[in-house]
Design a protein around this motif. Structure first.
Motif, mmCIF file in Angstrom:
data_model
loop_
_atom_site.group_PDB
_atom_site.id
_atom_site.type_symbol
_atom_site.label_atom_id
_atom_site.label_comp_id
_atom_site.label_asym_id
_atom_site.label_seq_id
_atom_site.Cartn_x
_atom_site.Cartn_y
_atom_site.Cartn_z
ATOM 1 N N PRO A 1 0.816 -1.207 0.000
ATOM 2 C CA PRO A 1 0.000 0.000 0.000
ATOM 3 C C PRO A 1 0.857 1.268 0.000
ATOM 4 O O PRO A 1 1.973 1.262 0.539
ATOM 5 C CB PRO A 1 -0.811 -0.109 1.296
ATOM 6 C CG PRO A 1 0.042 -0.935 2.202
ATOM 7 C CD PRO A 1 0.718 -1.937 1.299
ATOM 8 N N THR B 1 1.430 3.957 1.631
ATOM 9 C CA THR B 1 1.314 4.643 2.921
ATOM 10 C C THR B 1 2.189 5.894 2.927
ATOM 11 O O THR B 1 3.139 6.014 2.136
ATOM 12 C CB THR B 1 1.765 3.726 4.057
ATOM 13 O OG1 THR B 1 3.153 3.396 3.853
ATOM 14 C CG2 THR B 1 0.949 2.442 4.094
ATOM 15 N N ASP C 1 -2.920 5.200 -0.189
ATOM 16 C CA ASP C 1 -3.456 4.692 1.075
ATOM 17 C C ASP C 1 -4.261 5.773 1.812
ATOM 18 O O ASP C 1 -3.884 6.954 1.813
ATOM 19 C CB ASP C 1 -2.295 4.220 1.948
ATOM 20 C CG ASP C 1 -2.759 3.480 3.189
ATOM 21 O OD1 ASP C 1 -3.095 2.286 3.075
ATOM 22 O OD2 ASP C 1 -2.797 4.118 4.257
ATOM 23 N N LYS C 2 -5.356 5.365 2.423
ATOM 24 C CA LYS C 2 -6.225 6.306 3.132
ATOM 25 C C LYS C 2 -5.517 6.972 4.323
ATOM 26 O O LYS C 2 -5.997 7.978 4.852
ATOM 27 C CB LYS C 2 -7.495 5.610 3.634
ATOM 28 C CG LYS C 2 -8.341 4.980 2.525
ATOM 29 C CD LYS C 2 -8.731 5.980 1.459
ATOM 30 C CE LYS C 2 -9.581 5.308 0.374
ATOM 31 N NZ LYS C 2 -9.773 6.197 -0.794
ATOM 32 N N GLY C 3 -4.385 6.420 4.729
ATOM 33 C CA GLY C 3 -3.614 7.030 5.794
ATOM 34 C C GLY C 3 -3.096 8.423 5.469
ATOM 35 O O GLY C 3 -2.648 9.151 6.359
ATOM 36 N N TRP C 4 -3.180 8.812 4.182
ATOM 37 C CA TRP C 4 -2.747 10.150 3.778
ATOM 38 C C TRP C 4 -3.750 11.234 4.180
ATOM 39 O O TRP C 4 -3.408 12.421 4.202
ATOM 40 C CB TRP C 4 -2.558 10.203 2.263
ATOM 41 C CG TRP C 4 -1.242 9.681 1.791
ATOM 42 C CD1 TRP C 4 -0.987 8.459 1.245
ATOM 43 C CD2 TRP C 4 0.015 10.374 1.814
ATOM 44 N NE1 TRP C 4 0.339 8.346 0.923
ATOM 45 C CE2 TRP C 4 0.978 9.510 1.258
ATOM 46 C CE3 TRP C 4 0.411 11.648 2.241
ATOM 47 C CZ2 TRP C 4 2.316 9.875 1.129
ATOM 48 C CZ3 TRP C 4 1.741 12.008 2.109
ATOM 49 C CH2 TRP C 4 2.678 11.132 1.554
#
Length: 250
Positions: free
Chosen positions: A37, A39, A80-83
């Motif tokens: 992913p 990240t 990645d949605k962590g951004w």
């Protein structure tokens, strides 16, 4: 004057020093694959690898495939949605140890095309669309950018348009140029209905093959041209943004 530009994409992270007098790469670009992913820490390592390849010591401009406001990444459609809501300017600046300017990838490409490429000297409404992992957009009115427009997420057939008409959709579904051009045509007609631009600039890596699909697109009233800087536009625009920030700080 040379400034370093990095373009973060869904499939690759590429960068090079940019000659801002010519609006072109000063050296051959270096590219690494985007981690999956994608990240924040993984992508930051990729950016560091690209910058380190050139032993660059000055400011760095970086594009991001999503909405960016004041150095904060607000969306993450193709990473990645962590951004989401990350202080990307601080994260990337600390990782590479350089002053960093970060902006939306299509906005960077658009500014480069309006300054050095297909949009140079054009007035009225101009829309650059980058076709790749998704569809990015940059909207200009009399040369002024409306930032973070994200027109790839307009609804088309009940889905985000980029799920239907991006280059990735063409590759994933093994579409012919004719079939894909028909999808792009529907998308362009939808955008044209909303914004009535005088000019569409078609960017992204697929712009190198514009002769295979642009002549197949019909009914669009606006002029359509391929991006002149092709897939280097984001790198050039990122460097331009970093140069602007460095000037503001001085």
């Amino acid at each position: 004057m040379e400034i370093f530009g990095v373009d973060i994409g869904g499939s690759g992270i590429k960068g090079a020093p940019v000659d801002l007098d010519r609006g072109d790469l000063a050296r051959e670009r270096h590219k690494v694959l985007t981690p999956h992913p994608a990240t924040p820490l993984g992508v930051a390592d990729g950016v560091a690898e690209v910058v380190g390849h050139f032993d660059w010591t000055g400011p760095v401009g970086i594009t991001f495939p999503g909405v960016v406001t004041d150095g904060i990444t607000r969306t993450a459609a193709n990473v990645d949605k962590g951004w989401i809501d990350v202080d990307a300017r601080t994260l990337l600046g600390e990782r590479i140890g350089r002053p960093v300017t970060i902006l939306n990838d299509a906005d960077a490409a658009g500014v480069a095309e309006m300054t050095f490429g297909a949009g140079k000297g054009r007035t009225g409404t101009v829309i650059l669309l980058t076709f790749g992992t998704g569809i990015g957009s940059a909207v200009f009115t009399d040369g002024k950018l409306v930032p973070n427009t994200e027109l790839g997420h307009l609804e088309l057939h009940g889905h985000d348009a980029e799920k239907h008409a991006s280059t990735k959709a063409k590759e994933d579904e093994d579409l012919s140029w004719q079939h894909w051009a028909h999808r792009v045509q529907k998308y362009l007609l939808h955008v044209e209905m909303l914004f009535s631009p005088e000019l569409f600039i078609i960017g992204g890596g697929v712009s190198r093959k514009a002769e295979k699909f642009l002549p197949l697109i019909e009914k669009v009233r606006a002029e359509m041209v391929p991006a002149q800087l092709q897939n280097n536009a984001g790198i050039v625009g990122a460097a331009m943004a970093a140069a602007g920030q460095a000037h503001d700080r001085s």
